[in-house]
Design a protein around this motif. Sequence first.
Motif, short mmCIF file in Angstrom:
data_model
loop_
_atom_site.label_atom_id
_atom_site.label_comp_id
_atom_site.label_asym_id
_atom_site.label_seq_id
_atom_site.Cartn_x
_atom_site.Cartn_y
_atom_site.Cartn_z
N LYS A 1 0.82 -1.21 0.00
CA LYS A 1 0.00 0.00 0.00
C LYS A 1 0.86 1.27 0.00
CE LYS A 1 -2.68 -1.18 3.51
NZ LYS A 1 -3.78 -1.09 4.52
N GLU A 2 1.91 1.28 0.81
CA GLU A 2 2.78 2.46 0.86
C GLU A 2 3.48 2.68 -0.48
OE1 GLU A 2 5.39 1.61 4.07
OE2 GLU A 2 3.82 1.82 5.62
N THR A 3 3.90 1.59 -1.12
CA THR A 3 4.55 1.70 -2.42
C THR A 3 3.57 2.22 -3.47
OG1 THR A 3 6.06 -0.10 -1.87
CG2 THR A 3 5.79 0.42 -4.21
N LEU A 4 2.35 1.71 -3.44
CA LEU A 4 1.33 2.17 -4.37
C LEU A 4 1.06 3.67 -4.16
CD1 LEU A 4 -0.87 1.94 -6.48
CD2 LEU A 4 -2.36 0.92 -4.74
N ALA A 5 0.93 4.09 -2.91
CA ALA A 5 0.67 5.50 -2.63
C ALA A 5 1.81 6.37 -3.15
CB ALA A 5 0.49 5.71 -1.13
N HIS A 6 3.04 5.92 -3.00
CA HIS A 6 4.17 6.72 -3.48
C HIS A 6 4.20 6.76 -5.00
CE1 HIS A 6 7.96 8.75 -2.37
NE2 HIS A 6 8.25 8.46 -3.63
N SER B 1 -8.73 5.56 -7.05
CA SER B 1 -7.76 6.51 -7.58
C SER B 1 -7.76 6.43 -9.10
CB SER B 1 -6.36 6.19 -7.06
OG SER B 1 -5.40 7.09 -7.55
N ARG B 2 -7.31 7.47 -9.75
CA ARG B 2 -6.88 7.33 -11.13
C ARG B 2 -5.50 6.65 -11.12
NH1 ARG B 2 -9.86 11.19 -14.57
NH2 ARG B 2 -10.93 12.71 -13.26
N HIS B 3 -5.16 6.06 -12.26
CA HIS B 3 -3.82 5.51 -12.50
C HIS B 3 -3.50 4.26 -11.68
CE1 HIS B 3 -3.67 9.25 -14.52
NE2 HIS B 3 -3.21 9.98 -13.52
N LEU B 4 -4.50 3.60 -11.10
CA LEU B 4 -4.23 2.29 -10.51
C LEU B 4 -3.71 1.35 -11.59
CD1 LEU B 4 -7.28 1.91 -8.10
CD2 LEU B 4 -4.91 2.47 -7.51
N ASP B 5 -4.17 1.57 -12.81
CA ASP B 5 -3.62 0.94 -14.01
C ASP B 5 -2.38 1.74 -14.42
OD1 ASP B 5 -3.08 -0.09 -16.54
OD2 ASP B 5 -4.84 0.81 -17.47
N ASP B 6 -1.17 1.26 -14.23
CA ASP B 6 -0.87 -0.05 -13.69
C ASP B 6 0.01 0.09 -12.44
OD1 ASP B 6 -0.69 -2.89 -13.62
OD2 ASP B 6 1.13 -2.86 -14.81
N LYS B 7 -0.20 1.19 -11.73
CA LYS B 7 0.67 1.38 -10.56
C LYS B 7 0.37 0.38 -9.45
CE LYS B 7 2.32 5.90 -11.73
NZ LYS B 7 2.56 7.30 -11.36
N ALA B 8 -0.86 -0.13 -9.40
CA ALA B 8 -1.14 -1.21 -8.47
C ALA B 8 -0.39 -2.48 -8.88
CB ALA B 8 -2.64 -1.47 -8.38
N GLY B 9 -0.27 -2.70 -10.20
CA GLY B 9 0.51 -3.85 -10.67
C GLY B 9 1.99 -3.70 -10.38
N ALA B 10 2.52 -2.49 -10.57
CA ALA B 10 3.93 -2.25 -10.27
C ALA B 10 4.20 -2.40 -8.78
CB ALA B 10 4.33 -0.86 -10.75
N ALA B 11 3.27 -1.94 -7.94
CA ALA B 11 3.43 -2.09 -6.49
C ALA B 11 3.40 -3.56 -6.10
CB ALA B 11 2.34 -1.31 -5.77
N ALA B 12 2.52 -4.35 -6.73
CA ALA B 12 2.46 -5.79 -6.46
C ALA B 12 3.77 -6.46 -6.86
CB ALA B 12 1.28 -6.41 -7.20
#
Length: 382
Positions: free
Chosen positions: A13-18, A186-197
């Motif tokens: 979660k912290e990585t995704l937020a950053h 959020s906007r841009h969860l595509d693909d920052k949630a993937g990068a965080a994972a």
Amino acid sequence: MTKLPDIDAEYLKETLAHLLSIPSPSGYTDIAARWVTEELDRLGIETELTRRGAIRARIAGRASQPARGIIAHIDTLGAIVREVKENGRLALAPIGHWSSRFAEGARATIFSDAGSFRGTILPLKASGHVYADDIDTQPVSWKQVELRVDMPIYSREDAERAQLGIGDIVAIDPQPEFFDNGFIVSRHLDDKAGAAALLAAIKALKEADAEPPVDTIFLFSISEEVGVGASSLLTHDIASMVAVDNGAVAPGQGSKETGVTIAMGDMTGPFDFHLTRKLIGLCEEHDIRHQRDHFEHYRSDNASAVEGGADVRTALITFGLDASHGYERTHIDAPFSVARLIAAYALSSVTIKRDAEELGGLEGFPDQPTKAARGSKGRRAD
């Protein structure tokens, strides 16, 4: 059964937020590439960057071949200035494929030669007090919106004096919200949630001192949203590649905002039969919540890799995303499950050993099932 390393949900979660806090529309990704590279270095992973900033990070395995690739992208949707208008406002063209419907009302940052400016994307007819019902009947089109810059700019000359011009990049505010019930909007969860994972899985593998059976190369592309993310990023030793991206949640789709969604195919065709079913088997083996889906209007880094000439087996694992390419929502369980599957795949044994060689004979070449299922035999009509 190989025990999976624990995924740190708070780190994810912290990585995704950053990552969400870093503007990175396609074409303006240097800052994001720098941050991801520095984070990989902090985790103790050897990295290298391409000329434009795509990232490769390798965890050495007990053998070097057949190497595996796992890829996510850190670029997002955005816009570019296509015209400075007579009234000083900026006409826009989209970066990536997204509707101007979701751009209307968005707060944004414009990156110009003079520095950054703030502004709002507005429809051409923005005030009901002026245009009455016309605000509800104007078309939905990028030619029907403009960027109002928060400066005393009322003419083209004003904009030019401020050094605003054609080609300036516009980043859309993500406006993230993390809820106690696990939902993330959020906007841009595509693909920052993937990068965080992907980063969370790498962290887990390193902290567990886990050694994959073969070299595993973690890839972060920077131009997936414009269709060319992995076209020149793969190394020649990568025999199979798993892309991590969003899975569209909507009526008629199998994706969910929980668990991991295994894509069976998209607009480019079916994904590799053997690799896809291996991933489903890993979900079943490690009790990872999962479902299948097919995406009719969708492509990922896999498409650009294959179109770029890579002879690789491809598969796609996704976190379910509601209102993709709009104001998106997922649940932390989805990228968390994706991270677990990434770790499981990285530590799994090699099924098709022949893939270590680019070319070979039939020995070791896999089969696909042809035997009729029980109870399904029919009589051929004469």
